[in-house]
Motif scaffolding. Structure first.
Motif, short mmCIF file in Angstrom:
data_model
loop_
_atom_site.label_atom_id
_atom_site.label_comp_id
_atom_site.label_asym_id
_atom_site.label_seq_id
_atom_site.Cartn_x
_atom_site.Cartn_y
_atom_site.Cartn_z
N MET A 273 0.81 -1.21 0.00
CA MET A 273 0.00 0.00 0.00
C MET A 273 0.85 1.27 0.00
SD MET A 273 -3.38 -0.17 -0.17
CE MET A 273 -4.02 1.24 0.73
N GLY A 274 2.04 1.17 0.56
CA GLY A 274 2.92 2.34 0.62
C GLY A 274 3.25 2.89 -0.77
N GLN A 275 3.43 1.99 -1.75
CA GLN A 275 3.72 2.44 -3.11
C GLN A 275 2.55 3.24 -3.68
OE1 GLN A 275 5.55 -0.85 -5.66
NE2 GLN A 275 4.64 -2.03 -3.98
N TRP A 276 1.35 2.77 -3.46
CA TRP A 276 0.15 3.45 -3.93
C TRP A 276 -0.01 4.81 -3.24
CZ3 TRP A 276 -3.65 4.80 -6.91
CH2 TRP A 276 -4.91 5.16 -6.43
N LEU A 277 0.21 4.85 -1.94
CA LEU A 277 0.06 6.11 -1.22
C LEU A 277 1.11 7.12 -1.67
CD1 LEU A 277 -0.64 4.73 2.39
CD2 LEU A 277 -2.30 5.40 0.62
N ASN A 278 2.32 6.65 -1.93
CA ASN A 278 3.38 7.55 -2.42
C ASN A 278 3.05 8.06 -3.82
OD1 ASN A 278 4.92 7.34 -0.09
ND2 ASN A 278 6.14 5.63 -0.88
N TRP A 279 2.46 7.19 -4.65
CA TRP A 279 2.05 7.60 -5.99
C TRP A 279 1.00 8.70 -5.90
CZ3 TRP A 279 -2.34 7.77 -9.02
CH2 TRP A 279 -2.16 7.80 -10.41
N LEU A 280 0.06 8.55 -4.98
CA LEU A 280 -0.97 9.57 -4.80
C LEU A 280 -0.37 10.89 -4.32
CD1 LEU A 280 -3.84 7.54 -3.08
CD2 LEU A 280 -3.88 8.53 -5.38
N LYS A 281 0.54 10.82 -3.37
CA LYS A 281 1.16 12.03 -2.85
C LYS A 281 1.91 12.78 -3.95
CE LYS A 281 1.86 10.17 1.82
NZ LYS A 281 2.88 9.73 2.82
N ALA A 282 2.67 12.04 -4.76
CA ALA A 282 3.45 12.66 -5.83
C ALA A 282 2.55 13.34 -6.85
CB ALA A 282 4.33 11.61 -6.50
N ASN A 283 1.46 12.69 -7.20
CA ASN A 283 0.59 13.25 -8.22
C ASN A 283 -0.35 14.31 -7.67
OD1 ASN A 283 1.32 11.76 -10.75
ND2 ASN A 283 1.07 10.07 -9.32
N HIS A 284 -0.63 14.25 -6.38
CA HIS A 284 -1.35 15.35 -5.74
C HIS A 284 -0.48 16.61 -5.78
CE1 HIS A 284 -2.51 17.83 -2.20
NE2 HIS A 284 -3.72 17.57 -2.66
N ALA A 285 0.82 16.45 -5.56
CA ALA A 285 1.73 17.60 -5.63
C ALA A 285 1.76 18.18 -7.04
CB ALA A 285 3.13 17.19 -5.19
N LEU A 286 1.73 17.32 -8.06
CA LEU A 286 1.71 17.80 -9.44
C LEU A 286 0.45 18.60 -9.72
CD1 LEU A 286 3.00 14.72 -11.48
CD2 LEU A 286 4.21 16.87 -11.07
N ALA A 287 -0.67 18.15 -9.16
CA ALA A 287 -1.93 18.86 -9.38
C ALA A 287 -1.89 20.26 -8.79
CB ALA A 287 -3.09 18.07 -8.78
N GLN A 288 -1.12 20.46 -7.73
CA GLN A 288 -1.06 21.77 -7.09
C GLN A 288 -0.25 22.77 -7.90
OE1 GLN A 288 -3.23 21.72 -4.55
NE2 GLN A 288 -3.24 19.62 -5.31
N ILE A 289 0.61 22.28 -8.79
CA ILE A 289 1.40 23.20 -9.62
C ILE A 289 0.90 23.23 -11.05
CG2 ILE A 289 3.45 23.01 -8.18
CD1 ILE A 289 4.62 21.04 -10.17
N GLY A 290 -0.32 22.72 -11.23
CA GLY A 290 -0.96 22.81 -12.53
C GLY A 290 -0.52 21.81 -13.54
N LYS A 291 -0.08 20.62 -13.10
CA LYS A 291 0.36 19.58 -14.03
C LYS A 291 -0.34 18.26 -13.74
CE LYS A 291 5.06 21.19 -14.98
NZ LYS A 291 6.48 20.77 -14.96
N PRO A 292 -1.65 18.23 -13.81
CA PRO A 292 -2.33 16.98 -13.49
C PRO A 292 -2.61 16.09 -14.69
CG PRO A 292 -3.93 18.72 -13.67
CD PRO A 292 -2.58 19.32 -13.99
N GLU A 293 -2.07 16.42 -15.87
CA GLU A 293 -2.38 15.63 -17.03
C GLU A 293 -1.72 14.26 -16.97
OE1 GLU A 293 -4.58 16.53 -19.14
OE2 GLU A 293 -4.83 18.50 -18.24
N GLN A 294 -2.30 13.30 -17.62
CA GLN A 294 -1.86 11.91 -17.52
C GLN A 294 -0.39 11.74 -17.85
OE1 GLN A 294 -4.52 8.92 -18.95
NE2 GLN A 294 -2.88 7.62 -19.68
N GLU A 295 0.11 12.46 -18.87
CA GLU A 295 1.50 12.26 -19.26
C GLU A 295 2.48 12.74 -18.21
OE1 GLU A 295 -0.07 15.91 -21.61
OE2 GLU A 295 -0.76 13.92 -20.97
N ASP A 296 2.01 13.56 -17.26
CA ASP A 296 2.88 14.05 -16.20
C ASP A 296 2.86 13.22 -14.94
OD1 ASP A 296 3.73 16.38 -17.62
OD2 ASP A 296 1.83 17.33 -17.19
N LEU A 297 1.96 12.23 -14.89
CA LEU A 297 1.81 11.49 -13.65
C LEU A 297 3.07 10.68 -13.34
CD1 LEU A 297 -1.85 10.22 -13.90
CD2 LEU A 297 -0.95 12.07 -12.52
N ALA A 298 3.48 10.74 -12.08
CA ALA A 298 4.72 10.10 -11.66
C ALA A 298 4.52 8.60 -11.55
CB ALA A 298 5.16 10.66 -10.31
#
Length: 298
Positions: A273-298
């Motif tokens: 589960m830690g991998q999934w939670l880290n994936w969410l945290k990384a992509n939540h951070a991307l959404a805050q700087i205006g990069k939530p598009e699929q190609e930017d997802l970590a």
């Protein structure tokens, strides 16, 4: 009629049995129609007798419907998807403006989407505001499970419909009102076919596959795995008890989509589960700087 997935019905004259109603969507900024599936009695009879067999594997539209040419079917399909994409784009603008990470969770029934969500909310709920749009044909069972965690949730019952669309999600957003900077999970109807074709405005589709299913699912449902940015292989705690080839499954998924990311976990036991939670945290951070598009997802 939806030739993409078969939802709804139309007669050979092209008359749809869905009924449009006008609604105002604040974040769409305009009024538009949407279809509600209802059972209605009609004085006229649209039933038809057919003595021939239908071959659903033929034709450019990939489907055969009596009374419709392939050109007409393709035109209907394009119209449906174009309308859906306009609603999805409006949803996406809202998510981008408010820094909301929106994820579309898709799977077969019973793959463990709701359990994954409840455990995710319990693990990260104190770090980020989270909310859920639940899609099912009937009942509010899953939405009730989500609400029990303390997260906001709203139920969409699709009736005979087999997927959520951008318009349904737009309506749900008006009632749910996800917070700025939050994570929004959209739990789609259990189905690996038609949800692949319908953009909801999400940053990415997350396809969840259980080890209790066949390892060849990516080959059988290629459109979904091609559309997904992430595949979660769930219920890995059951691997000792089932005949499931993890390596083959992952290879099949990458054959369909070389860029797909794959995580293996057990939502019930917590393994991975830690991998999934880290994936969410990384992509939540991307959404805050205006990069939530699929190609930017970590």
């Amino acid at each position: 009629m939806c030739t993409v997935c078969g939802c709804g019905e139309a007669d050979q004259h092209g008359h749809s049995h869905e009924h449009g109603h006008e609604h105002k969507h604040d974040h769409h900024g305009h009024s538009h129609e949407h279809g509600h599936s209802h059972d209605h009695a009609h004085d006229h009879d649209h039933s038809h007798e057919h003595s021939h067999d239908h071959d659903y594997s033929k034709g450019e539209a990939g489907v055969h419907v009596a009374g419709f040419s392939q050109a007409r079917l393709i035109s209907i399909e394009q119209d449906i998807l174009a309308k859906n994409n306009r609603y999805a784009d409006a949803n996406r603008r809202l998510f981008n403006e408010r820094g909301i990470l929106a994820l579309n969770l898709v799977s077969s029934p019973g793959a463990g989407k709701t359990t994954l969500l409840t455990e995710t909310i319990r693990a990260l709920g104190s770090e980020f505001p989270m909310s859920v749009i639940e899609g099912d044909q009937q009942t509010s069972v899953d939405a009730d499970r989500i609400k029990a965690t303390g997260a906001a949730a709203i139920q969409i019952n699709t009736g005979k419909g087999c997927h959520l669309d951008g318009h349904m999600v737009g309506h749900a957003l008006e009632g749910l009102k996800p917070e700025t900077g939050s994570i929004l999970f959209i739990e789609n109807v259990g189905n690996l076919v038609c949800p692949a074709a319908f953009d909801l405005g999400e940053a990415a589709k997350v396809v969840i596959l259980s080890v209790t299913e066949g390892a060849d699912k990516p080959l059988k449902y290629p459109d979904m795995f091609h559309a997904a940015g992430l595949m979660i292989l769930n219920k890995t705690d059951l691997l000792p008890y089932v005949d499931f080839d993890v390596e083959a499954c992952c290879n099949y998924a990458r054959r369909i989509n070389p860029g797909i990311k794959i995580l293996q976990l057990s939502a019930t036991k917590g393994d991975g589960m830690g991998q999934w939670l880290n994936w969410l945290k990384a992509n939540h951070a991307l959404a805050q700087i205006g990069k939530p598009e699929q190609e930017d997802l970590a």
